[in-house]
Write a protein that holds these residues in place. Structure first.
Motif, PDB file in Angstrom:
ATOM      1  N   LEU A 127       0.813  -1.220   0.000  1.00 26.67           N
ATOM      2  CA  LEU A 127       0.000   0.000   0.000  1.00 26.67           C
ATOM      3  C   LEU A 127       0.848   1.273   0.000  1.00 26.67           C
ATOM      4  CD1 LEU A 127      -2.852  -1.126   2.438  1.00 26.67           C
ATOM      5  CD2 LEU A 127      -3.071  -0.598  -0.001  1.00 26.67           C
ATOM      6  N   HIS A 128       2.145   1.140  -0.298  1.00 24.30           N
ATOM      7  CA  HIS A 128       2.996   2.345  -0.223  1.00 24.30           C
ATOM      8  C   HIS A 128       4.198   2.163  -1.149  1.00 24.30           C
ATOM      9  CE1 HIS A 128       4.887   5.543   2.705  1.00 24.30           C
ATOM     10  NE2 HIS A 128       5.140   5.814   1.432  1.00 24.30           N
ATOM     11  N   VAL A 129       4.082   2.684  -2.360  1.00 23.93           N
ATOM     12  CA  VAL A 129       5.122   2.519  -3.375  1.00 23.93           C
ATOM     13  C   VAL A 129       5.253   3.833  -4.156  1.00 23.93           C
ATOM     14  CG1 VAL A 129       5.664   1.312  -5.520  1.00 23.93           C
ATOM     15  CG2 VAL A 129       4.698   0.037  -3.619  1.00 23.93           C
ATOM     16  N   ASP A 132       2.553   8.291  -4.887  1.00 24.88           N
ATOM     17  CA  ASP A 132       3.535   9.351  -5.078  1.00 24.88           C
ATOM     18  C   ASP A 132       3.183  10.558  -4.215  1.00 24.88           C
ATOM     19  OD1 ASP A 132       5.571   8.333  -6.829  1.00 24.88           O
ATOM     20  OD2 ASP A 132       3.960   8.045  -8.288  1.00 24.88           O
ATOM     21  N   HIS A 133       4.215  11.328  -3.904  1.00 22.70           N
ATOM     22  CA  HIS A 133       4.060  12.458  -2.981  1.00 22.70           C
ATOM     23  C   HIS A 133       3.163  13.546  -3.579  1.00 22.70           C
ATOM     24  CE1 HIS A 133       7.088  11.012  -0.153  1.00 22.70           C
ATOM     25  NE2 HIS A 133       7.917  10.794  -1.160  1.00 22.70           N
ATOM     26  N   ASN A 134       1.986  13.693  -3.007  1.00 25.69           N
ATOM     27  CA  ASN A 134       1.078  14.826  -3.257  1.00 25.69           C
ATOM     28  C   ASN A 134       0.488  14.912  -4.662  1.00 25.69           C
ATOM     29  OD1 ASN A 134       1.215  15.803  -0.670  1.00 25.69           O
ATOM     30  ND2 ASN A 134       2.990  17.085  -1.075  1.00 25.69           N
ATOM     31  N   ARG A 168      -2.025   8.190  -3.054  1.00 26.38           N
ATOM     32  CA  ARG A 168      -0.980   9.229  -3.044  1.00 26.38           C
ATOM     33  C   ARG A 168      -0.519   9.369  -1.604  1.00 26.38           C
ATOM     34  NH1 ARG A 168      -5.268  13.787  -4.090  1.00 26.38           N
ATOM     35  NH2 ARG A 168      -6.303  11.843  -4.660  1.00 26.38           N
ATOM     36  N   GLU A 169       0.706   9.878  -1.415  1.00 24.79           N
ATOM     37  CA  GLU A 169       1.185  10.162  -0.067  1.00 24.79           C
ATOM     38  C   GLU A 169       1.046  11.657   0.166  1.00 24.79           C
ATOM     39  OE1 GLU A 169       5.186   8.893   0.879  1.00 24.79           O
ATOM     40  OE2 GLU A 169       4.815   9.090   3.032  1.00 24.79           O
ATOM     41  N   ILE A 170       0.070  12.012   0.988  1.00 24.86           N
ATOM     42  CA  ILE A 170      -0.095  13.416   1.339  1.00 24.86           C
ATOM     43  C   ILE A 170       1.080  13.776   2.234  1.00 24.86           C
ATOM     44  CG2 ILE A 170      -1.543  15.061   2.558  1.00 24.86           C
ATOM     45  CD1 ILE A 170      -3.924  13.765   1.387  1.00 24.86           C
ATOM     46  N   GLY A 190       3.869  15.780   8.869  1.00 25.11           N
ATOM     47  CA  GLY A 190       3.693  14.338   8.819  1.00 25.11           C
ATOM     48  C   GLY A 190       3.187  13.892   7.455  1.00 25.11           C
ATOM     49  N   HIS A 191       3.257  12.569   7.219  1.00 22.69           N
ATOM     50  CA  HIS A 191       2.850  11.992   5.938  1.00 22.69           C
ATOM     51  C   HIS A 191       1.671  11.041   6.167  1.00 22.69           C
ATOM     52  CE1 HIS A 191       7.283  12.366   4.349  1.00 22.69           C
ATOM     53  NE2 HIS A 191       6.791  13.520   4.785  1.00 22.69           N
ATOM     54  N   ALA A 192       0.714  11.072   5.264  1.00 23.72           N
ATOM     55  CA  ALA A 192      -0.433  10.165   5.353  1.00 23.72           C
ATOM     56  C   ALA A 192      -0.792   9.698   3.956  1.00 23.72           C
ATOM     57  CB  ALA A 192      -1.623  10.870   5.993  1.00 23.72           C
ATOM     58  N   ASN A 239       1.333   7.497   7.932  1.00 16.46           N
ATOM     59  CA  ASN A 239       2.536   6.750   7.547  1.00 16.46           C
ATOM     60  C   ASN A 239       3.654   6.912   8.582  1.00 16.46           C
ATOM     61  OD1 ASN A 239       1.175   6.184   5.214  1.00 16.46           O
ATOM     62  ND2 ASN A 239       2.387   7.542   3.909  1.00 16.46           N
ATOM     63  N   HIS A 240       4.477   5.882   8.680  1.00 17.38           N
ATOM     64  CA  HIS A 240       5.707   5.887   9.498  1.00 17.38           C
ATOM     65  C   HIS A 240       5.632   6.902  10.640  1.00 17.38           C
ATOM     66  CE1 HIS A 240       6.604   9.286   6.821  1.00 17.38           C
ATOM     67  NE2 HIS A 240       6.639   8.479   5.785  1.00 17.38           N
ATOM     68  N   PRO A 241       4.665   6.715  11.572  1.00 22.75           N
ATOM     69  CA  PRO A 241       4.408   7.771  12.561  1.00 22.75           C
ATOM     70  C   PRO A 241       5.546   7.959  13.571  1.00 22.75           C
ATOM     71  CG  PRO A 241       3.149   5.795  13.091  1.00 22.75           C
ATOM     72  CD  PRO A 241       3.764   5.567  11.738  1.00 22.75           C
ATOM     73  N   SER A 295       5.891  -0.920   1.741  1.00 21.61           N
ATOM     74  CA  SER A 295       7.341  -0.989   1.517  1.00 21.61           C
ATOM     75  C   SER A 295       7.963   0.400   1.431  1.00 21.61           C
ATOM     76  CB  SER A 295       7.642  -1.749   0.222  1.00 21.61           C
ATOM     77  OG  SER A 295       7.286  -0.957  -0.902  1.00 21.61           O
ATOM     78  N   ASP A 296       7.160   1.409   1.031  1.00 25.65           N
ATOM     79  CA  ASP A 296       7.699   2.745   0.770  1.00 25.65           C
ATOM     80  C   ASP A 296       8.843   2.641  -0.236  1.00 25.65           C
ATOM     81  OD1 ASP A 296       7.814   5.471   0.932  1.00 25.65           O
ATOM     82  OD2 ASP A 296       8.447   5.564   3.027  1.00 25.65           O
ATOM     83  N   SER A 297       8.699   1.697  -1.174  1.00 29.11           N
ATOM     84  CA  SER A 297       9.750   1.475  -2.173  1.00 29.11           C
ATOM     85  C   SER A 297       9.980   2.741  -2.991  1.00 29.11           C
ATOM     86  CB  SER A 297       9.337   0.334  -3.112  1.00 29.11           C
ATOM     87  OG  SER A 297      10.125   0.383  -4.288  1.00 29.11           O
TER      88      SER A 297
HETATM   89 ZN   LIG Z   1       6.677   9.378   3.871  1.00 28.27          ZN
END
Ligand SMILES: [Zn+2]
Ligand SMILES: [Zn+2]
Length: 494
Positions: free
Chosen positions: A163-165, A205-207, A231-233, A238-240, A278-280, A346-348
């Motif tokens: 859920l995180h690539v 992807d970021h934003n 998407r990664e806000i 912080g990131h969500a 994410n990764h809190p 994975s945040d690959s």
């Molecule tokens: Zn992040």
């Protein structure tokens, strides 16, 4: 004998038209019908229509009669500002929105005013009468149901995903054919997910949402891999991850439209999205700017927490229990009474990282119990907590939890009423390896371990104290390493 060119032409004429857009599951908002005759041979006919204000997606399904008499009708679309695409006779349906459109069509803002569906008629015989019917749907952003036009697969089972690539639409990189590091194309990222035997993947992807168009084109090729819109806000606090919609959501906390996290969550909810923090436990600083979670948070509006992140997993050589994992952060929120599903990603940022290495696509994995492999079903199951995290990305192991107490029962993610003094019989239903251990975690108590039963569930009991609490499982290997992280059964939550 007809020449090869003529055979090719016949194949082209007989080629089945493809349905390439998800047709909304309701009656069309507008139906345009009419008749074409021999007088229409080698002409274009325009069908004007005006989408209602606020329309963010136009979907068209088209059909006509007379194919047996070699009638051929091509299809295209013009907006108030001009050309929006031409699919000729090759697609029976298409969709157009700001972020994505069926290949042949141009994504972009939907202008208000008069649009025209254009029918081209390369052939109709002088005596033929052909009926056509165009069905049109006008949707707002929250109606977005995903890139696949139907579930990728059916059947209640555990579906494994990442859920995180990241792709080259943000800072995901990979090697070009000659070995240069480049912004990684979406195809390579999805290929890595397919090669990791994943059932689903979210490209976060970021934003940005610029990846939507490419994902729409690639989903039909990856017909054994569900692509979930994400998407990664990425804020300074912080990131969500936001899963589900493709519409823009403003990440600029402190700005006019989005003064704080609540305003951002309001936009995410309006777009029909699911939010996961994410990764809190990462610190914020110059090494990872804005990475730690510092935003003032109404946790009732958050659905999930990323308890294992592949970046930190790689930093600690695959050891899930480390100073930066999010498990303690998540459990502290559970203890405060917030219902949050533990997930992983994975945040690959490198699609070339070899399969199975910490932080490669698919490690860690999120494993979801759902009735079908569709965006709606997977996200609904995440909301419902029917999820375990697989730190090792090892498809051989599964974990579930069932309980019976009095006349009631529940499964992982569900609620159980457990009055004081009543004994609840729990069954850990796990597939593991020889020597694996079940770790039982009950809120407010010391965790303990049981050997994984080789035949049938591993059983234990909890006696109720009447208070709100939770019970969940970990699965550890023979050396005690944390492999699977289960979500809770919630006690007396309602
Ligand atoms: Zn992040
Ligand atoms: Zn990320």
């Amino acid at each position: 004998m007809p020449s090869r060119a003529i055979l090719g032409l016949i194949a082209l004429l007989l080629w089945p038209v493809l349905a390439l857009a998800q047709i909304p599951d309701r009656a069309p908002d507008l139906v345009l019908t009419g008749v074409l005759t021999g007088a229409d041979h080698e002409t274009y006919r325009e069908l004007p229509f005006e989408p209602p204000p606020g329309t963010q997606r136009i979907t068209v399904a088209f059909d006509y009669s007379g194919r047996d008499a070699r009638t051929t009708v091509d299809l295209g679309l013009f907006g108030p500002a001009g050309f929006r695409g031409w699919s000729g006779g090759n697609k029976a349906s298409f969709t157009v929105a700001a972020t994505d459109a069926t290949p042949s069509y141009l994504p972009g803002p939907l202008e208000t005013g008069v649009w025209r569906l254009v029918l081209g008629v390369p052939n109709i015989r002088p005596t033929t009468r052909a009926r056509y019917e165009a069905r049109l749907w006008f949707d707002r952003a929250e109606a977005f149901a995903g890139f696949a036009d139907a579930p990728v697969a059916d059947g209640e089972r555990w579906w494994r995903g990442d859920l995180h690539v990241h792709s080259g639409h943000s800072d995901g990189a990979c090697k070009s054919r000659s070995g240069a590091r480049i912004a990684c194309p979406l195809f390579r990222v999805l290929q890595a997910a397919a090669e990791a035997d994943l059932d689903f993947v979210a490209v976060t992807d970021h934003n940005t949402v610029s990846q939507a168009q490419g994902l729409r084109e690639l989903q039909p090729y990856f017909d054994d891999l569900l692509v979930i819109a994400g998407r990664e806000i990425t804020t300074f606090q912080g990131h969500a991850n936001l899963f589900g919609p493709v519409a823009f959501v403003d990440f600029r906390l402190g700005g006019e439209q989005t003064p704080d996290l609540d305003a951002m969550l309001g936009q995410a909810e309006a777009a029909g999205g699911l939010v996961s923090v994410n990764h809190p436990a990462l610190p914020s600083g110059e090494a990872c700017m804005g990475c730690g979670w510092r935003a003032e948070t109404d946790w009732s509006r958050i659905a999930a927490v990323e308890v294992i992140n592949g970046g930190t997993l790689a930093l600690f050589q695959g050891q899930a229990e480390n100073p930066l994992d999010g498990v303690a952060f998540w459990q502290a929120r559970l203890d405060e009474g917030h219902r949050l599903t533990a997930i992983a990603g994975s945040d690959s940022h490198d699609a070339d990282r070899p399969r199975g290495e910490p932080g490669a696509v698919g490690r860690p994995a999120t494993v979801v119990r759902a009735p079908a492999l569709s965006q709606q079903d997977i996200l609904a199951a995440v909301r419902a907590g029917r999820v375990f995290v697989d730190v090792a990305g090892d498809s051989g192991r599964t974990l579930d939890l069932a309980v019976r107490a009095g006349g009631g029962g529940a499964r992982m993610g569900e609620d159980l009423a457990l009055p004081a003094g009543l004994r609840a019989e729990f069954a850990a239903e796990a597939t593991g390896r020889p020597g694996d251990q079940i770790e039982v975690l009950v809120s407010g108590a010391e965790p303990y371990r049981l050997p994984l039963s080789a035949d049938g569930p591993t059983r234990f009991a909890v006696t109720g104290d009447g208070r709100r609490g939770w019970v969940r499982l970990n699965l550890r290997d023979s050396e005690g390493r944390l492999i699977l992280i289960g979500n809770p059964v919630y006690l007396n939550w309602r």
